[in-house]
Write a protein that holds these residues in place. Structure first.
Motif, PDB file in Angstrom:
ATOM      1  N   ASP A  61       0.822  -1.212   0.000  1.00 28.44           N
ATOM      2  CA  ASP A  61       0.000   0.000   0.000  1.00 28.44           C
ATOM      3  C   ASP A  61       0.854   1.259   0.000  1.00 28.44           C
ATOM      4  N   HIS A  62       2.037   1.164   0.555  1.00 27.84           N
ATOM      5  CA  HIS A  62       2.949   2.323   0.607  1.00 27.84           C
ATOM      6  C   HIS A  62       4.333   1.884   0.142  1.00 27.84           C
ATOM      7  N   SER A  63       4.965   2.715  -0.674  1.00 25.53           N
ATOM      8  CA  SER A  63       6.341   2.451  -1.107  1.00 25.53           C
ATOM      9  C   SER A  63       7.138   3.746  -1.036  1.00 25.53           C
ATOM     10  N   THR A  64       8.424   3.610  -0.775  1.00 22.69           N
ATOM     11  CA  THR A  64       9.322   4.765  -0.700  1.00 22.69           C
ATOM     12  C   THR A  64       9.906   5.020  -2.085  1.00 22.69           C
ATOM     13  N   LYS A  65       9.720   6.230  -2.575  1.00 20.88           N
ATOM     14  CA  LYS A  65      10.198   6.580  -3.915  1.00 20.88           C
ATOM     15  C   LYS A  65      11.597   7.185  -3.831  1.00 20.88           C
ATOM     16  N   VAL A  66      12.484   6.702  -4.686  1.00 22.37           N
ATOM     17  CA  VAL A  66      13.876   7.152  -4.715  1.00 22.37           C
ATOM     18  C   VAL A  66      14.228   7.521  -6.154  1.00 22.37           C
ATOM     19  N   GLN A  67      14.835   8.704  -6.328  1.00 27.41           N
ATOM     20  CA  GLN A  67      15.303   9.148  -7.643  1.00 27.41           C
ATOM     21  C   GLN A  67      16.809   9.386  -7.598  1.00 27.41           C
ATOM     22  N   PHE A  98       7.603  -7.363   4.447  1.00 27.42           N
ATOM     23  CA  PHE A  98       8.195  -6.622   3.335  1.00 27.42           C
ATOM     24  C   PHE A  98       8.105  -5.112   3.550  1.00 27.42           C
ATOM     25  N   SER A  99       9.065  -4.418   2.950  1.00 31.35           N
ATOM     26  CA  SER A  99       8.990  -2.963   2.774  1.00 31.35           C
ATOM     27  C   SER A  99       9.330  -2.693   1.312  1.00 31.35           C
ATOM     28  N   ALA A 100       8.624  -1.726   0.717  1.00 30.29           N
ATOM     29  CA  ALA A 100       8.693  -1.528  -0.733  1.00 30.29           C
ATOM     30  C   ALA A 100       9.418  -0.239  -1.093  1.00 30.29           C
ATOM     31  N   TYR A 101      10.164  -0.306  -2.206  1.00 31.81           N
ATOM     32  CA  TYR A 101      10.843   0.860  -2.769  1.00 31.81           C
ATOM     33  C   TYR A 101      10.530   0.957  -4.252  1.00 31.81           C
TER      34      TYR A 101
END
Length: 387
Positions: free
Chosen positions: A125-131, A219-222
């Protein structure tokens, strides 16, 4: 599986399913399968086993060892280990709930309670966005609870929980593999996965996973976006072979004293400095506007290609202009040669259409003959010499 009268006590269906001595917790994902392992005591190897739901009435029995497969259920009895296993395939949320592992005996059957949890396979439901940019590195910090301190940690691509461990890129059992490195800080209860030498192909979804010995993994999402290494601006420029062209290159104000350059090549790491190797390229710096220009006096066909102009020898991201130069060939003007051939029109005398007058026609004809003879007489050599 049937209740019998014993000592004048009628055993109802509900009383047949008594409280289990132990609880088996099983978890699975939607669309996948789950295995329910049901142990039993020694001496019951030859007895019938089954899996049922609700109160385990006749209509609640899902499968027995007398049939290997039934609909979405299959069963296998390992008599050496004294464990029978029921596999439920194509799970849905409706499958979640209470089940019973049963052993058929005379009197009251033996039951073990099973609690099945079904979760959505897609994470999360939630993911950390990385650029970040290609050729750089990125690190994912993955926290976990203290009870998972000794559990296997790993990372995979995608967002499918059920297959993540199977397709793990790296794990705590193998902490270095290609671009990937895994380190763990047990004091802070987190593990870190670092990816080096990034390319745009590394963009996508990632899952940090912690393997649970019981139940589902955590799990944790990216979500990683790797951008193209680029510049202040990028644009296309066109020119004509044999003609001049000028390339404009802005730079940060703090680079006023830096050496400016223009190089040519498909990649910035493999390009030739044109301002030092080619006299046709002339650089002019305009400090007031924080830009410089490079003018090519006479373009050649080989000048087409990719150019990079900048003011930072370290090639820091965002300090450069990428120019794609395309060339056309000027068509020479065509001069058409026209040969003019003189033409002469001979006009013959037209006879009059008026009605002839008798005698007049003869006189006119005599007059015409005298004119012709006079003209011929003028063309004689004697006449020409006297003139």
């Amino acid at each position: 599986m049937l209740c019998l009268q014993n000592l004048f006590i009628l055993c109802s269906i509900l009383s047949c399913v008594g409280s289990a001595a132990e609880l088996i917790s099983v978890s699975g994902y939607e669309g996948r399968e789950v295995k329910v392992a049901c142990p039993y005591a020694e001496g019951y190897e030859s007895y019938e086993k089954y899996l049922c739901k609700n109160d385990c009435g006749s209509d609640d029995v899902l499968i027995t060892t007398t049939e290997a497969k039934k609909n979405r259920y299959s069963i296998h009895d390992d008599k050496w280990k004294r464990v029978f296993t029921v596999t439920i395939s194509d799970l849905s949320r409706m499958d979640a709930g209470k089940y019973w592992c049963g052993v058929t005996i005379i009197g009251k059957d033996i039951y073990t309670e099973v609690l099945l949890e079904v979760r959505q396979d897609r994470c999360c439901d939630h993911s950390t966005k990385v650029q970040t940019y290609e050729e750089s590195s990125v690190s994912f910090s993955c926290p976990y609870e203290s009870k998972y301190q000794n559990s296997l940690k790993y990372i995979c691509r995608g967002n499918q929980r059920s297959t993540c461990l199977q397709h793990a890129l790296i794990s705590s059992d193998n902490k270095q593999k290609g671009q990937f490195t895994l380190t763990e800080d047990r004091a802070s209860r987190k593990f870190t996965v670092t990816i080096t030498s990034l390319t745009q192909n590394n963009s996508g979804s990632y899952l940090c996973g912690v393997h649970g010995n019981t139940g589902l993994d955590v799990f944790s999402a990216y979500e990683l976006e790797v951008k193209e290494w680029c510049c202040v601006m990028s644009h296309n420029l066109s020119g004509i072979v044999g003609q001049p062209v000028t390339m404009q290159c802005p730079y940060p104000p703090q680079h006023r004293e830096n050496r400016k350059f223009l190089c040519k090549g498909d990649h910035r790491k493999n390009c030739d400095d044109m301002t030092t190797s080619q006299s046709r390229f002339m650089l002019q710096d305009d400090v007031a506007s924080s830009s410089f220009s490079v003018t090519t006096t006479e373009l050649k066909a080989g000048d087409a290609g990719t150019y990079w102009c900048g003011s930072d020898s370290q090639w820091s991201i965002g300090n450069y202009t990428k120019i794609q130069l395309s060339l056309d060939f000027q068509q020479p003007s065509t001069v058409m040669s026209i040969n003019v051939v003189p033409t002469f029109t001979v006009v013959e005398p037209v006879r009059s259409q008026t009605t002839p007058i008798p005698g007049k026609e003869i006189k006119d004809l005599s007059k015409s003959r005298r004119s012709i003879l006079k003209a011929a007489d003028l063309q004689t050599p004697e006449r020409l010499s006297t003139v």
